[in-house]
Design a protein around this motif. Sequence first.
Motif, short mmCIF file in Angstrom:
data_model
loop_
_atom_site.label_atom_id
_atom_site.label_comp_id
_atom_site.label_asym_id
_atom_site.label_seq_id
_atom_site.Cartn_x
_atom_site.Cartn_y
_atom_site.Cartn_z
N CYS A 89 0.82 -1.22 0.00
CA CYS A 89 0.00 0.00 0.00
C CYS A 89 0.85 1.26 0.00
CB CYS A 89 -0.93 0.00 1.21
SG CYS A 89 -2.21 -1.28 1.16
N ASN A 90 1.89 1.28 0.83
CA ASN A 90 2.73 2.48 0.92
C ASN A 90 3.53 2.70 -0.35
OD1 ASN A 90 2.04 3.42 3.51
ND2 ASN A 90 3.38 1.91 4.48
N THR A 91 4.02 1.62 -0.96
CA THR A 91 4.76 1.76 -2.21
C THR A 91 3.87 2.34 -3.30
OG1 THR A 91 6.20 -0.11 -1.68
CG2 THR A 91 6.03 0.50 -4.00
N GLU A 92 2.63 1.86 -3.35
CA GLU A 92 1.70 2.37 -4.35
C GLU A 92 1.32 3.82 -4.07
OE1 GLU A 92 -0.55 2.33 -7.83
OE2 GLU A 92 0.99 0.95 -7.06
N ALA A 93 1.08 4.16 -2.82
CA ALA A 93 0.74 5.54 -2.46
C ALA A 93 1.89 6.48 -2.79
CB ALA A 93 0.37 5.63 -0.98
N ASP A 94 3.12 6.07 -2.45
CA ASP A 94 4.30 6.89 -2.75
C ASP A 94 4.43 7.12 -4.25
OD1 ASP A 94 4.93 7.04 -0.08
OD2 ASP A 94 6.44 5.45 -0.14
N LYS A 95 4.20 6.05 -5.02
CA LYS A 95 4.32 6.15 -6.48
C LYS A 95 3.27 7.10 -7.05
CE LYS A 95 3.04 2.59 -8.97
NZ LYS A 95 3.07 1.23 -9.57
N LEU A 96 2.04 6.99 -6.56
CA LEU A 96 0.97 7.86 -7.05
C LEU A 96 1.26 9.33 -6.72
CD1 LEU A 96 -2.17 5.71 -6.16
CD2 LEU A 96 -1.31 6.24 -8.45
N ILE A 97 1.75 9.58 -5.52
CA ILE A 97 2.09 10.95 -5.12
C ILE A 97 3.20 11.50 -6.00
CG2 ILE A 97 3.14 12.33 -3.27
CD1 ILE A 97 1.57 10.52 -1.29
N PHE A 98 4.23 10.67 -6.23
CA PHE A 98 5.37 11.11 -7.05
C PHE A 98 4.95 11.40 -8.49
CE2 PHE A 98 9.04 10.34 -9.78
CZ PHE A 98 10.02 11.10 -9.14
#
Length: 271
Positions: A89-98
Amino acid sequence: MHTREEKLAAFGRLLDVLDTLRVKCPWDKKQTNESLRPNTIEEVFELCDALINNDKKNICKELGDVLMHICFYALMGSETKDFDIADVCNTEADKLIFRHPHVYPPKHNERTEEYTGAKTSDEVLQNWEQIKLKEKDGNKRVLSGVPSALPSLIKAYRIQDKARNVGFDWAERDDVWAKVHEELNELEVELKKNDKEKSSMELGDFLFSVINAARLYHLNPDNSLEKTNQKFIRRFNYIEDHSIKIGKPLSEMSLQEMDALWTEAKQKEHY
């Protein structure tokens, strides 16, 4: 609809059920990434069927099946201490934010300052591809993000779409029709020569050009072809139902008889 707390509780409940099944169910206990993969592919296609039919009840059901598989892979990842569902979840959230600097402006704009002004969907997509190339663990090539295992029709569309996002596209979409006709003519030439290998190559070029035209006119060729598949099945089933009703096998029906029934089925769809 449910509150945020209820949604989080439901997600936690699913994780708890999977934890229990992994320990107590013989089938779940023996699963691996490799053994579960075919089931995952099947579940994704079942979700696609529900989506194309706009079957809301089954969309919900099939989303649950796909989500279960995601959680299952994360559970197996946690067993080997490689990652868990929080990492996913965190990897996906970080990617979306970036990848959305126009929504989440970075603290230091040097890296993505040029992308923060995106206002249209097309601008967002173009920025998305450029940003992905700059990610530390991202794609090194524009087309490297297209999975090799994608079905050929979808892969062709994604290849063309990614090329478009970096400016490689027709200046005017109407220009594509000259290419479509050119590829069709080349296919007809090779077919008349009875050269199977070259005909196969030219058929691929022709299909690729038709998919390109569909993309330029904002039509999804995979969805369109699937709707035609379903339409053909409905009409052919109508013919077969009639053959069963009169006790005459399809193999004994003339083409004229089947064509007449096909026309009947087609007319009934308009009522």
